[in-house]
Design an enzyme around this catalytic site. Structure first.
Site, short mmCIF file in Angstrom:
data_model
loop_
_atom_site.label_atom_id
_atom_site.label_comp_id
_atom_site.label_asym_id
_atom_site.label_seq_id
_atom_site.Cartn_x
_atom_site.Cartn_y
_atom_site.Cartn_z
N GLU A 123 58.80 -24.50 83.75
CA GLU A 123 57.53 -25.24 83.66
C GLU A 123 56.67 -24.77 82.49
OE1 GLU A 123 56.43 -27.84 85.20
OE2 GLU A 123 57.81 -28.06 86.88
N ASN A 180 50.02 -35.79 80.75
CA ASN A 180 50.96 -36.78 81.28
C ASN A 180 50.51 -38.19 80.90
OD1 ASN A 180 52.44 -34.73 82.79
ND2 ASN A 180 50.65 -34.65 84.11
N ASP A 205 50.05 -40.69 82.76
CA ASP A 205 49.10 -41.31 83.69
C ASP A 205 47.68 -40.79 83.52
OD1 ASP A 205 49.20 -38.76 84.73
OD2 ASP A 205 49.89 -39.33 86.72
N SER A 240 46.73 -37.66 83.79
CA SER A 240 46.55 -36.34 84.39
C SER A 240 47.08 -35.28 83.44
CB SER A 240 47.26 -36.27 85.74
OG SER A 240 48.66 -36.31 85.56
N ASP A 272 48.81 -31.14 83.30
CA ASP A 272 49.42 -30.03 84.02
C ASP A 272 48.90 -28.72 83.43
OD1 ASP A 272 50.88 -31.82 85.55
OD2 ASP A 272 52.61 -31.73 84.20
N ASN A 309 49.14 -29.97 88.59
CA ASN A 309 48.67 -31.28 88.14
C ASN A 309 47.23 -31.59 88.57
OD1 ASN A 309 48.55 -34.43 88.93
ND2 ASN A 309 49.72 -34.09 87.06
#
Ligand SMILES: *[C@@H]1O[C@H](CO)[C@@H](O)[C@H](O)[C@H]1NC(C)=O
Length: 155
Positions: free
Chosen positions: A50, A61, A63, A65, A67, A74
């Protein structure tokens, strides 16, 4: 020269990248080994993929959002980034997930695995760690931590 050294120390303090065994020890000391059935080797593998153990990792991201941090938590579900409308299940400002003090990040990761989908919430784990034999890395982790203990003892 001295001021350069100070600057380097400040830079290091604000962007901590853990060394693998140091991170494994931190996870273990934080009660993560076996937490909700997730082994230490799984946590180490997950965070390797990650964030590469980087507390400052931040990825956007499609959308909207983001991380955050070493676990890439998220902002839509778990923390508030004050940019998108968040469920904020961990009840925190996402910025704290980037701190070199990983307490908030570890507590929020525990909150994530307590949800029904558990560790499958992390694509990094599903694609790179799930179903893999992590016992070799387990052994490396435990022999590395006992080396440190021996080292501390001998000192
Ligand atoms: C979230 O934390 C960041 C970093 O500490 C800070 O700059 C920001 O103001 C905080 N946001 C809110 C709304 O508290």
């Amino acid at each position: 020269m001295r001021s350069l050294l100070v600057l380097l120390l400040v830079a290091a303090a604000s962007a901590k990248v853990f060394e693998r065994c140091e991170w494994a020890r931190k996870l273990k000391a934080s009660g993560m080994d076996g937490y909700y059935g997730v082994s230490l080797a799984d946590w180490v593998c997950l965070t390797r993929w990650e964030s590469n153990y980087n507390t400052m990792a931040k990825n956007y991201n499609t959308d909207g959002s983001t991380d955050f941090g070493i676990f890439q938590i998220n902002s839509y579900w778990w923390c508030n980034d004050y940019i998108i409308n968040s469920h904020n299940a961990c009840g925190i400002n996402c910025s704290v997930l980037l701190s070199d003090d990983v307490t908030a990040a570890i507590n929020c990761a525990k909150r994530v695995v307590r949800d029904p989908q558990g560790i499958s919430a992390w694509y990094g784990w599903r694609y790179n760690c799930e179903g893999r034999d992590l016992t070799r890395s387990n052994r490396r982790i435990s022999s590395a931590s006992s080396n440190v203990l021996v080292f501390l003892y001998l000192r």
